[in-house]
Design a protein around this motif. Structure first.
Motif, PDB file in Angstrom:
ATOM      1  N   ALA A 385      34.643 128.938 -41.040  1.00  0.00           N
ATOM      2  CA  ALA A 385      33.877 129.814 -41.923  1.00  0.00           C
ATOM      3  C   ALA A 385      33.022 130.808 -41.156  1.00  0.00           C
ATOM      4  CB  ALA A 385      32.983 128.975 -42.841  1.00  0.00           C
ATOM      5  N   ALA A 386      32.854 130.578 -39.854  1.00  0.00           N
ATOM      6  CA  ALA A 386      32.036 131.479 -39.038  1.00  0.00           C
ATOM      7  C   ALA A 386      32.939 132.367 -38.187  1.00  0.00           C
ATOM      8  CB  ALA A 386      31.116 130.659 -38.123  1.00  0.00           C
ATOM      9  N   PRO A 387      32.546 133.616 -37.959  1.00  0.00           N
ATOM     10  CA  PRO A 387      33.296 134.453 -37.029  1.00  0.00           C
ATOM     11  C   PRO A 387      33.382 133.803 -35.653  1.00  0.00           C
ATOM     12  CG  PRO A 387      31.697 135.758 -38.253  1.00  0.00           C
ATOM     13  CD  PRO A 387      31.386 134.319 -38.545  1.00  0.00           C
ATOM     14  N   ASP A 388      34.472 134.046 -34.921  1.00  0.00           N
ATOM     15  CA  ASP A 388      34.659 133.415 -33.616  1.00  0.00           C
ATOM     16  C   ASP A 388      33.499 133.699 -32.665  1.00  0.00           C
ATOM     17  OD1 ASP A 388      37.006 132.301 -34.407  1.00  0.00           O
ATOM     18  OD2 ASP A 388      38.317 133.694 -33.340  1.00  0.00           O
ATOM     19  N   ARG A 389      32.863 134.858 -32.810  1.00  0.00           N
ATOM     20  CA  ARG A 389      31.753 135.205 -31.907  1.00  0.00           C
ATOM     21  C   ARG A 389      30.582 134.247 -32.068  1.00  0.00           C
ATOM     22  NH1 ARG A 389      28.228 140.214 -34.193  1.00  0.00           N
ATOM     23  NH2 ARG A 389      26.959 139.432 -32.473  1.00  0.00           N
ATOM     24  N   TYR A 390      30.492 133.554 -33.228  1.00  0.00           N
ATOM     25  CA  TYR A 390      29.398 132.620 -33.479  1.00  0.00           C
ATOM     26  C   TYR A 390      29.860 131.164 -33.418  1.00  0.00           C
ATOM     27  CZ  TYR A 390      26.740 136.636 -35.243  1.00  0.00           C
ATOM     28  OH  TYR A 390      26.080 137.833 -35.376  1.00  0.00           O
ATOM     29  N   ALA A 391      30.949 130.892 -32.703  1.00  0.00           N
ATOM     30  CA  ALA A 391      31.489 129.533 -32.673  1.00  0.00           C
ATOM     31  C   ALA A 391      30.464 128.527 -32.150  1.00  0.00           C
ATOM     32  CB  ALA A 391      32.759 129.489 -31.819  1.00  0.00           C
ATOM     33  N   GLY A 392      29.731 128.930 -31.097  1.00  0.00           N
ATOM     34  CA  GLY A 392      28.765 128.006 -30.509  1.00  0.00           C
ATOM     35  C   GLY A 392      27.595 127.703 -31.426  1.00  0.00           C
ATOM     36  N   VAL A 393      27.018 128.741 -32.028  1.00  0.00           N
ATOM     37  CA  VAL A 393      25.870 128.512 -32.895  1.00  0.00           C
ATOM     38  C   VAL A 393      26.296 127.792 -34.174  1.00  0.00           C
ATOM     39  CG1 VAL A 393      25.957 130.724 -34.141  1.00  0.00           C
ATOM     40  CG2 VAL A 393      23.769 129.580 -33.803  1.00  0.00           C
ATOM     41  N   ALA A 394      27.517 128.063 -34.674  1.00  0.00           N
ATOM     42  CA  ALA A 394      28.005 127.350 -35.856  1.00  0.00           C
ATOM     43  C   ALA A 394      28.159 125.861 -35.567  1.00  0.00           C
ATOM     44  CB  ALA A 394      29.334 127.937 -36.318  1.00  0.00           C
ATOM     45  N   SER A 395      28.727 125.543 -34.397  1.00  0.00           N
ATOM     46  CA  SER A 395      28.857 124.143 -33.988  1.00  0.00           C
ATOM     47  C   SER A 395      27.478 123.504 -33.809  1.00  0.00           C
ATOM     48  CB  SER A 395      29.663 124.056 -32.696  1.00  0.00           C
ATOM     49  OG  SER A 395      29.662 122.745 -32.177  1.00  0.00           O
ATOM     50  N   GLY A 396      26.547 124.275 -33.213  1.00  0.00           N
ATOM     51  CA  GLY A 396      25.200 123.752 -33.005  1.00  0.00           C
ATOM     52  C   GLY A 396      24.495 123.444 -34.307  1.00  0.00           C
ATOM     53  N   ILE A 397      24.637 124.327 -35.297  1.00  0.00           N
ATOM     54  CA  ILE A 397      24.024 124.093 -36.600  1.00  0.00           C
ATOM     55  C   ILE A 397      24.571 122.819 -37.222  1.00  0.00           C
ATOM     56  CG2 ILE A 397      23.903 124.955 -38.979  1.00  0.00           C
ATOM     57  CD1 ILE A 397      23.853 127.801 -37.763  1.00  0.00           C
ATOM     58  N   ASN A 398      25.902 122.671 -37.219  1.00  0.00           N
ATOM     59  CA  ASN A 398      26.498 121.511 -37.858  1.00  0.00           C
ATOM     60  C   ASN A 398      26.131 120.219 -37.132  1.00  0.00           C
ATOM     61  OD1 ASN A 398      29.502 119.875 -38.422  1.00  0.00           O
ATOM     62  ND2 ASN A 398      28.311 120.690 -40.117  1.00  0.00           N
ATOM     63  N   ASN A 399      26.090 120.252 -35.800  1.00  0.00           N
ATOM     64  CA  ASN A 399      25.677 119.067 -35.042  1.00  0.00           C
ATOM     65  C   ASN A 399      24.220 118.722 -35.311  1.00  0.00           C
ATOM     66  OD1 ASN A 399      27.586 117.764 -32.893  1.00  0.00           O
ATOM     67  ND2 ASN A 399      28.136 119.928 -32.920  1.00  0.00           N
ATOM     68  N   ALA A 400      23.365 119.755 -35.372  1.00  0.00           N
ATOM     69  CA  ALA A 400      21.949 119.505 -35.650  1.00  0.00           C
ATOM     70  C   ALA A 400      21.761 118.915 -37.041  1.00  0.00           C
ATOM     71  CB  ALA A 400      21.160 120.809 -35.519  1.00  0.00           C
ATOM     72  N   VAL A 401      22.492 119.444 -38.015  1.00  0.00           N
ATOM     73  CA  VAL A 401      22.399 118.924 -39.387  1.00  0.00           C
ATOM     74  C   VAL A 401      22.863 117.469 -39.435  1.00  0.00           C
ATOM     75  CG1 VAL A 401      23.372 119.140 -41.705  1.00  0.00           C
ATOM     76  CG2 VAL A 401      22.588 121.175 -40.498  1.00  0.00           C
ATOM     77  N   ALA A 402      23.995 117.162 -38.768  1.00  0.00           N
ATOM     78  CA  ALA A 402      24.533 115.803 -38.789  1.00  0.00           C
ATOM     79  C   ALA A 402      23.560 114.813 -38.161  1.00  0.00           C
ATOM     80  CB  ALA A 402      25.877 115.761 -38.066  1.00  0.00           C
ATOM     81  N   ARG A 403      23.036 115.153 -36.997  1.00  0.00           N
ATOM     82  CA  ARG A 403      22.137 114.222 -36.314  1.00  0.00           C
ATOM     83  C   ARG A 403      20.798 114.105 -37.040  1.00  0.00           C
ATOM     84  NH1 ARG A 403      25.967 115.451 -33.444  1.00  0.00           N
ATOM     85  NH2 ARG A 403      26.666 114.270 -31.624  1.00  0.00           N
ATOM     86  N   SER A 404      20.321 115.213 -37.566  1.00  0.00           N
ATOM     87  CA  SER A 404      19.069 115.162 -38.315  1.00  0.00           C
ATOM     88  C   SER A 404      19.228 114.333 -39.579  1.00  0.00           C
ATOM     89  CB  SER A 404      18.608 116.584 -38.667  1.00  0.00           C
ATOM     90  OG  SER A 404      18.339 117.327 -37.499  1.00  0.00           O
ATOM     91  N   GLY A 405      20.379 114.442 -40.248  1.00  0.00           N
ATOM     92  CA  GLY A 405      20.620 113.637 -41.439  1.00  0.00           C
ATOM     93  C   GLY A 405      20.539 112.157 -41.134  1.00  0.00           C
ATOM     94  N   GLY A 406      21.204 111.728 -40.057  1.00  0.00           N
ATOM     95  CA  GLY A 406      21.155 110.320 -39.686  1.00  0.00           C
ATOM     96  C   GLY A 406      19.766 109.873 -39.273  1.00  0.00           C
ATOM     97  N   LEU A 407      19.079 110.685 -38.456  1.00  0.00           N
ATOM     98  CA  LEU A 407      17.743 110.332 -38.003  1.00  0.00           C
ATOM     99  C   LEU A 407      16.764 110.215 -39.176  1.00  0.00           C
ATOM    100  CD1 LEU A 407      17.291 112.511 -34.801  1.00  0.00           C
ATOM    101  CD2 LEU A 407      17.171 110.023 -34.903  1.00  0.00           C
ATOM    102  N   LEU A 408      16.821 111.192 -40.070  1.00  0.00           N
ATOM    103  CA  LEU A 408      15.883 111.202 -41.189  1.00  0.00           C
ATOM    104  C   LEU A 408      16.133 110.039 -42.134  1.00  0.00           C
ATOM    105  CD1 LEU A 408      15.793 115.036 -41.940  1.00  0.00           C
ATOM    106  CD2 LEU A 408      14.080 113.679 -40.713  1.00  0.00           C
ATOM    107  N   ALA A 409      17.410 109.748 -42.397  1.00  0.00           N
ATOM    108  CA  ALA A 409      17.719 108.649 -43.309  1.00  0.00           C
ATOM    109  C   ALA A 409      17.286 107.306 -42.734  1.00  0.00           C
ATOM    110  CB  ALA A 409      19.215 108.637 -43.621  1.00  0.00           C
ATOM    111  N   VAL A 410      17.589 107.075 -41.459  1.00  0.00           N
ATOM    112  CA  VAL A 410      17.211 105.809 -40.826  1.00  0.00           C
ATOM    113  C   VAL A 410      15.695 105.687 -40.741  1.00  0.00           C
ATOM    114  CG1 VAL A 410      17.294 104.511 -38.665  1.00  0.00           C
ATOM    115  CG2 VAL A 410      19.368 105.566 -39.551  1.00  0.00           C
ATOM    116  N   ALA A 411      15.013 106.805 -40.511  1.00  0.00           N
ATOM    117  CA  ALA A 411      13.558 106.761 -40.399  1.00  0.00           C
ATOM    118  C   ALA A 411      12.891 106.535 -41.752  1.00  0.00           C
ATOM    119  CB  ALA A 411      13.054 108.068 -39.783  1.00  0.00           C
ATOM    120  N   ALA A 412      13.453 107.139 -42.815  1.00  0.00           N
ATOM    121  CA  ALA A 412      12.776 107.117 -44.111  1.00  0.00           C
ATOM    122  C   ALA A 412      13.114 105.899 -44.965  1.00  0.00           C
ATOM    123  CB  ALA A 412      13.116 108.395 -44.885  1.00  0.00           C
TER     124      ALA A 412
END
Length: 472
Positions: A385-412
């Motif tokens: 869904a992201a232009p190839d020029r933003y492949a790194g930041v798109a991957s970073g966003i999705n990784n950050a969301v995934a890890r934050s989801g797990g961290l927040l759920a386990v913490a809360a």
């Protein structure tokens, strides 16, 4: 050099480097847990210090992974990937040599920084280097093979602690990193965003890190830190997050281009990621504890109980990615979370006297099938869904969301279901909390499936089309 075929020799080397590099980072997210008791005795560490041995790594990874993806787009994904791998090796040695718990916590923090550099760049290398028609299948194989870290971590960590020392769980990263550096030096092509400007959004990077770290720290420390400190740090996280959103809308060269979120598929996929990975992190966390506290299993038996999930991911993730490329991601991203919800529901009854074949295996298998159905097309959808020029930041966003989801759920969730620290030692008290937490996970998973079903209704064969075109 043009895009590489996924089944070519160079394509396989690119996949191997991405799997080994990110797998090394995932491995260190699981391998440490089994060594905590021996490690704590050796270093004379307190319980709080042991918590930070785990949390320092995860907080740095979740807080900075977005920055790592953006840096790769700007300065070269191969360069940042190899820098992260080398840094991971050096900080692993520092962890292994630590003689004080405070030194180990700092080394783990720096290890997480290195992981934040290499993880998004590994996926971005696949997205930018391989032919469009091969990317979904390659990402599926990456998902399945890196899942090995989930099962190998506890087993390998337990074995190393028994036959050698806890320090070897960190020293093990050195030969792995050396192999990745050798492959990367010889076979990885360089890629970056050709339209990136020389300026860099330093304030955006600081605000995004402060937002994720502040909120996560506050939830993690609930029940341990003073209420005043919790509220203050949480407020800092919320204010930083608000300021980050305002900044990316107003600055000429933002860390996260707002146009990415204008793409409906990108936004829906990341919303689904937050819900599903939050449920995944909490479900496995509570299940592992319940098998030990409520059912009386050993830590090794509890770790082995979820092995079928990993086996399914390894065997079927590549096919799942290929199927999504052919039919589009909507059905797998809708049905997959619902299967995970059904699997979680089957595991709610785990308690005293539960047998593996009748009480655990059915739920684990159903959950594993759902996870296999959704992981590869979810990752591929975000990148496509992201232009190839933003492949790194798109991957970073999705990784950050995934890890934050797990961290927040386990913490809360522990405090949400009425569990305190002492309750983890009492089956009669912990079991009702476990069941309530699993039902919350069921709700999160069902919501994830509904979000995908409604939000992706017009995507059709997105992954089969020209991936990376984006919405702009």
């Amino acid at each position: 050099m043009g895009p590489v075929a996924g089944d070519s020799a160079r394509g396989r080397w690119i996949l191997a480097a991405a799997v080994l590099g990110s797998g090394m980072a995932f491995l260190d997210g699981t391998v440490v847990n089994v060594a905590l008791r021996v490690l704590g005795t050796d270093l004379d560490a307190s319980v709080t210090e042991l918590q930070w041995v785990v949390n320092a790594y995860l907080l740095a990874l979740a807080s900075l992974i977005l920055l790592g993806g953006s840096l790769g787009d700007r300065f070269g994904r191969r360069r940042l990937f190899l820098l992260g791998v080398a840094g991971f090796a050096v900080t692993s040695v520092a962890c292994g040599l630590a003689r004080e718990p405070e030194v180990l916590v700092v080394a783990r923090l720096l290890q997480g920084v290195s992981g934040a550099l290499l993880t998004p760049s590994s996926l971005a290398l696949l997205q930018s280097s391989l032919r469009r028609e091969d990317r979904a299948a390659a990402i599926g194989r990456w998902s399945g093979l890196t899942s090995l870290a989930v099962v190998v971590g506890p087993l390998l960590g337990g074995w190393l602690v028994e036959v050698a020392s806890w320090r070897w769980i960190f020293f093990l990263n050195v030969p792995l990193a050396a192999a990745v550096l050798l492959i990367g030096w010889r076979h990885l092509p360089e890629s970056s965003d050709p339209d990136a400007v020389r300026g860099f959004d330093g304030w955006g990077a600081l605000l995004s890190a402060a937002a994720l770290a502040g909120v996560t720290w506050a939830l993690t420390e609930t029940g341990a830190a003073a209420p005043g400190w919790l509220l203050a740090v949480a407020a800092v996280g919320v204010v930083a997050g608000t300021a980050f959103v305002l900044r990316i809308r107003r600055t000429a060269d933002p860390l996260v281009p707002p146009s990415l979120f204008a793409d409906r598929v990108f936004s829906i996929a990341n919303t689904m990621t937050l819900l599903v990975y939050g449920a995944l992190g909490a479900m496995t966390f509570f299940l592992t504890l319940q098998l030990q506290v409520g059912a009386g299993w050993s830590p090794l038996q509890a770790g082995l109980a979820t092995l079928p999930m990993t086996v399914l991911m390894i065997l079927l993730s590549g096919r799942s990615g290929t199927l999504a490329a052919r039919i589009g991601p909507r059905w797998q991203l809708s049905v997959g979370p619902l299967l995970c919800a059904l699997g979680t529901l089957l595991l709610v009854g785990v308690g005293p006297g539960t047998g593996y074949l009748t009480g655990v295996l059915p739920g684990v298998l159903v959950f594993g099938l759902g996870l296999t159905a959704l992981v590869a097309p979810l990752t591929a959808s975000v990148l496509a869904a992201a232009p190839d020029r933003y492949a790194g930041v798109a991957s970073g966003i999705n990784n950050a969301v995934a890890r934050s989801g797990g961290l927040l759920a386990v913490a809360a969730l522990p405090s949400l279901v009425g569990l305190t620290g002492a309750d983890y030692q009492d089956a009669a008290t912990f079991t009702p909390g476990y069941r309530a937490a699993q039902l919350v996970c069921v709700v999160l998973l069902v919501l994830g499936g509904l979000v995908s079903f409604v939000g992706l209704r017009r995507t059709g064969g997105l992954l089969a089309g020209p991936a990376g075109s984006g919405a702009g």
